[in-house]
Design an enzyme around this catalytic site. Structure first.
Site, mmCIF file in Angstrom:
data_model
loop_
_atom_site.group_PDB
_atom_site.id
_atom_site.type_symbol
_atom_site.label_atom_id
_atom_site.label_comp_id
_atom_site.label_asym_id
_atom_site.label_seq_id
_atom_site.Cartn_x
_atom_site.Cartn_y
_atom_site.Cartn_z
ATOM 1 C CG LEU A 310 43.783 -0.536 47.352
ATOM 2 C CD1 LEU A 310 44.541 0.239 48.421
ATOM 3 C CD2 LEU A 310 44.369 -0.248 45.975
ATOM 4 C CB ILE A 378 40.859 -7.938 50.493
ATOM 5 C CG1 ILE A 378 41.520 -9.162 49.844
ATOM 6 C CG2 ILE A 378 39.867 -7.299 49.517
ATOM 7 C CD1 ILE A 378 40.538 -10.235 49.398
ATOM 8 C CD GLU A 379 42.549 -1.372 53.222
ATOM 9 O OE1 GLU A 379 41.370 -1.019 53.479
ATOM 10 O OE2 GLU A 379 43.501 -1.218 54.008
ATOM 11 C CB SER A 380 36.061 -4.437 50.804
ATOM 12 O OG SER A 380 35.613 -3.731 51.942
#
Length: 430
Positions: A310, A378-380
């Site tokens: 996300l 940023i959710e990786s």
């Protein structure tokens, strides 16, 4: 008698020490995923969390990923079945998955001695290896980077920042942070990957990268990071001790929308404990003092987390859109397009409140409230199949796509006429 008292003192001291270093295990624990149909389903999940029957890994408006211990599986299954909630098992045995990722540090070899550090993209690094790498950078690239201390933790560790600059005082500042949550190791390695590529390839960088000051803090929460390597792989918080439990969720401790009933967590034993008051923690204080000391303020901050694939922007605790919604959407779209171009991975985007779940006291929202218009999380990787236990084989590709994102951000801020991510800039990024 004094001898006996002394003997028992040392016996107790040794026993306590042994208890402190005993590794937490997750034998038989599983990670389940269930679809949520509405408020009643969400209330059930919240009740299971409050009763400590499950631990949330990832929560969305329509989905929940959670860890359930072996002894609670039957109880949780029955309560979910009573609401006609089915589930999918994402990880069959959490401890077995943890055991596939040994945390023993890499050894010095002829090759690592030659290059001067032990950092690689094949294995998650310990804090010692990360700090060795900082020393290597400070010595070999002293003309463009400095290692700075921005704070000291409850366990007396230094929070370190890498300052990368070409020396131009008029450069805009981009701040990148990782490791607020201890178990999110991919956020740390991605920040390291970015600083490595910017520094070691600085002469070949485009002007929109060179003409920025890059401030990178790979490990905001070093106490928690060490604890996740040595004791509890799934530890989230920092390590400050309270009366009954240990730790505050650093990313709930900033002074923005803090203390909202029903959202802010006041129980010190919960994984999202927000602390006794805003900026009660060394880590959040360090980030606050850093941003308030910078003149000019950063043009952008990007806070790395995992997982979910996300790209998020404010607000986290408010349903209404920010006044910069159009800017956020355009920039986030440019960044995610660049990420897809680099590794063919799709990242979704949106405001945290709507895409994930309401959260108070976040660094993202606080930075935005202080005038940093370009504030992003940023959710990786990944989307839940492995969650926080992303295999080391994916460290490098994860780093590549986040590197693509921050380069796109730098390019977008510049206002280049090459803003389309489909246009080539005739440059090898990686």
């Amino acid at each position: 008698m004094p001898f006996i008292n002394t003997y028992w003192f040392f016996f107790i001291a040794i026993s306590v020490t042994s208890q402190q270093v005993e590794r937490v295990t997750y034998d038989g624990a599983q990670v389940w995923q269930t679809s949520l149909r509405g408020a009643e389903d969400l209330l059930l999940i919240k009740r299971l969390v409050d009763n400590q029957d499950i631990s949330i890994w990832n929560l969305r408006p329509t989905r929940a990923d959670f860890l359930v211990r072996a002894q609670h599986k039957v109880k949780v299954y029955r309560q979910m079945t009573a609401r006609n909630l089915s589930h999918t098992v994402l990880i069959m045995d959490v401890q077995r998955r943890i055991d596939t990722q040994p945390v023993t540090p890499a050894l010095w070899t002829e090759n690592t001695l030659r290059i001067g550090h032990r950092l690689s993209w094949k294995k998650y690094p310990t804090l010692n290896i990360i700090e060795e790498y900082y020393n290597f950078l400070a010595e070999d690239y002293s003309s463009i980077c400095r290692v700075q201390s921005i704070g000291t933790t409850a366990e007396n560790r230094t929070i370190k920042m890498i300052n990368i600059t070409n020396g131009n005082p008029n450069n805009e500042i981009i701040l990148i942070t990782g490791g607020q949550h201890a178990r999110e190791w991919a956020s740390v390695t991605s920040a390291l990957y970015i600083l490595h590529n910017i520094i070691t390839k600085f002469d070949k960088q485009k002007s929109y990268v060179k003409n920025k000051n890059w401030l990178i803090i790979p490990v905001v929460n070093p106490d928690g990071y060490v604890y996740s390597h040595t004791v509890d792989r799934l530890w989230r918080k920092n390590r400050r001790k309270f009366m009954y439990c240990v730790g505050v969720d650093v990313n709930r401790n900033f002074d923005v929308d803090w203390g909202i009933a029903g959202i802010t967590e006041n129980n010190e034993c919960k994984t999202t404990y927000s602390g006794p008051y805003p900026f009660s923690e060394a880590e959040s204080i360090a980030l606050r003092n850093l941003i308030e000391s910078l003149v000019p303020k950063p043009i952008a901050i990007v806070d790395f987390h995992s997982y979910g694939k996300l790209l998020l922007f404010p607000w986290s605790a408010r349903a209404q859109a920010t006044q910069d919604l159009h800017l956020h959407r355009q920039t986030a779209d440019f960044m995610t397009s660049s990420m897809f171009k680099s590794t063919k991975q799709n990242y979704s985007l949106g405001a945290t409140y709507h895409v994930v779940y309401p959260a108070t006291g976040t660094f993202l929202d606080w930075a935005y409230s202080k005038g940093v218009a370009h504030s992003y999380v940023i959710e990786s990787r990944d989307k839940g199949e492995l969650g926080f236990l992303l295999p080391p084989e994916e460290i490098e590709d994860t780093g590549k796509e986040l590197y693509a994102a921050v380069r796109a951000l730098a390019k977008r801020i510049k206002g280049s006429d090459e803003d389309s991510p489909n246009k080539s800039d005739n440059e090898t990024w990686f």
